[in-house]
Write a protein that holds these residues in place. Sequence first.
Motif, PDB file in Angstrom:
ATOM      1  N   LYS A 173      -8.294   6.561  -1.393  1.00 55.26           N
ATOM      2  CA  LYS A 173      -7.912   7.039  -0.063  1.00 55.26           C
ATOM      3  C   LYS A 173      -8.902   8.094   0.413  1.00 55.26           C
ATOM      4  CE  LYS A 173      -3.638   8.257   2.358  1.00 55.26           C
ATOM      5  NZ  LYS A 173      -2.203   8.582   2.146  1.00 55.26           N
ATOM      6  N   THR A 178       1.553   9.386  -5.787  1.00 50.53           N
ATOM      7  CA  THR A 178       1.608  10.787  -5.370  1.00 50.53           C
ATOM      8  C   THR A 178       2.906  11.469  -5.776  1.00 50.53           C
ATOM      9  OG1 THR A 178       2.412  10.126  -3.179  1.00 50.53           O
ATOM     10  CG2 THR A 178       0.048  10.421  -3.440  1.00 50.53           C
ATOM     11  N   ASN A 227       0.836  -1.208   0.000  1.00 52.83           N
ATOM     12  CA  ASN A 227       0.000   0.000   0.000  1.00 52.83           C
ATOM     13  C   ASN A 227       0.870   1.258   0.000  1.00 52.83           C
ATOM     14  OD1 ASN A 227      -2.786   1.407   0.766  1.00 52.83           O
ATOM     15  ND2 ASN A 227      -1.232   2.200   2.158  1.00 52.83           N
ATOM     16  N   ASP A 228       1.872   1.298   0.875  1.00 53.82           N
ATOM     17  CA  ASP A 228       2.707   2.486   0.997  1.00 53.82           C
ATOM     18  C   ASP A 228       3.560   2.695  -0.250  1.00 53.82           C
ATOM     19  OD1 ASP A 228       1.591   2.772   3.486  1.00 53.82           O
ATOM     20  OD2 ASP A 228       3.349   2.052   4.594  1.00 53.82           O
ATOM     21  N   TYR A 285      -6.909   3.798   2.893  1.00 53.32           N
ATOM     22  CA  TYR A 285      -5.742   3.328   2.156  1.00 53.32           C
ATOM     23  C   TYR A 285      -5.900   3.536   0.649  1.00 53.32           C
ATOM     24  CZ  TYR A 285      -5.437   1.288   6.751  1.00 53.32           C
ATOM     25  OH  TYR A 285      -5.426   1.125   8.109  1.00 53.32           O
ATOM     26  N   VAL A 286      -4.820   3.295  -0.091  1.00 56.62           N
ATOM     27  CA  VAL A 286      -4.835   3.588  -1.523  1.00 56.62           C
ATOM     28  C   VAL A 286      -5.239   2.376  -2.357  1.00 56.62           C
ATOM     29  CG1 VAL A 286      -3.028   5.302  -1.198  1.00 56.62           C
ATOM     30  CG2 VAL A 286      -2.402   3.020  -1.976  1.00 56.62           C
ATOM     31  N   ASP A 346       1.226   4.151  -2.784  1.00 60.48           N
ATOM     32  CA  ASP A 346       0.908   5.526  -2.382  1.00 60.48           C
ATOM     33  C   ASP A 346       2.011   6.471  -2.841  1.00 60.48           C
ATOM     34  OD1 ASP A 346      -0.130   7.780  -1.182  1.00 60.48           O
ATOM     35  OD2 ASP A 346      -0.383   6.874   0.784  1.00 60.48           O
TER      36      ASP A 346
END
Length: 258
Positions: free
Chosen positions: A57, A47, A39-40, A64-65, A43
Amino acid sequence: MVKTPDELALMRISGKLLASVFEMLDGQTLAGLSTMQVNDMVDRFITVDLAARPASKGQYGFKYVLNCSINHVVCHGVPDPDEIIRDGDIINLDITLEKNGFIADSSKTYLVGDPPPAARRLVRVAQEAMWQGIRAVRPGGYLGDIGFAIERHAKKHGYTIVREYCGHGIGREMHEAPQVLAFGRPGTGLKLREGMVFTIEPMVNQGTRKVSTEDDGWTVVTDDRKLSAQFEHTVAVTRDGVEVLTLRRDETPIRGHA
């Protein structure tokens, strides 16, 4: 519901950016990562690298994305730092992206390491079922044509289609009309027109089609705990067929009506 040529041009940009997210993930070794790490990673890529917004999100209170749905999880799996992806798993990653005010939505079920043959077969058929649905898209056709093509392919291989969740129109909002079912009868439902944009996202189960939602209010699982696989693309109805807006470089575009 019907997009103008200018709106469609912007949706192509969102779709191409989202395709690049999956192409980035294709180069990752998922085994050993937590679903929160994935997920991170996504993200940051959306972005920072793409200067876009992860549209999931904050949607409906989701933090979460992406959704990460492993093995018997059908959809809406929630990223968790304690959930580790393991060799032999199958995992669906469902990701959305907004750029210039327009949203694209796509998902792919990944084979992690060396899953057993039965899992590989399910994933292959789920992907084929999505493409059968996409090939049924054309102006003058019907939504029922799409669902019929999807379910016929899944049933031919002994699988079932989840009925509680479906594709949807998409554009400035994540979920717009119409609903795009993964089952149906030919020649029924909404008549398709050039400029319509929607997702096609069959969820194909190894066993029963029946599903339940876990106590977190998000995670949907098969009632028999057998495997489930899903694929999704955002598509546009064109003058002579269909255009896949989230097509990845490893996929073959459909020209006109196949």
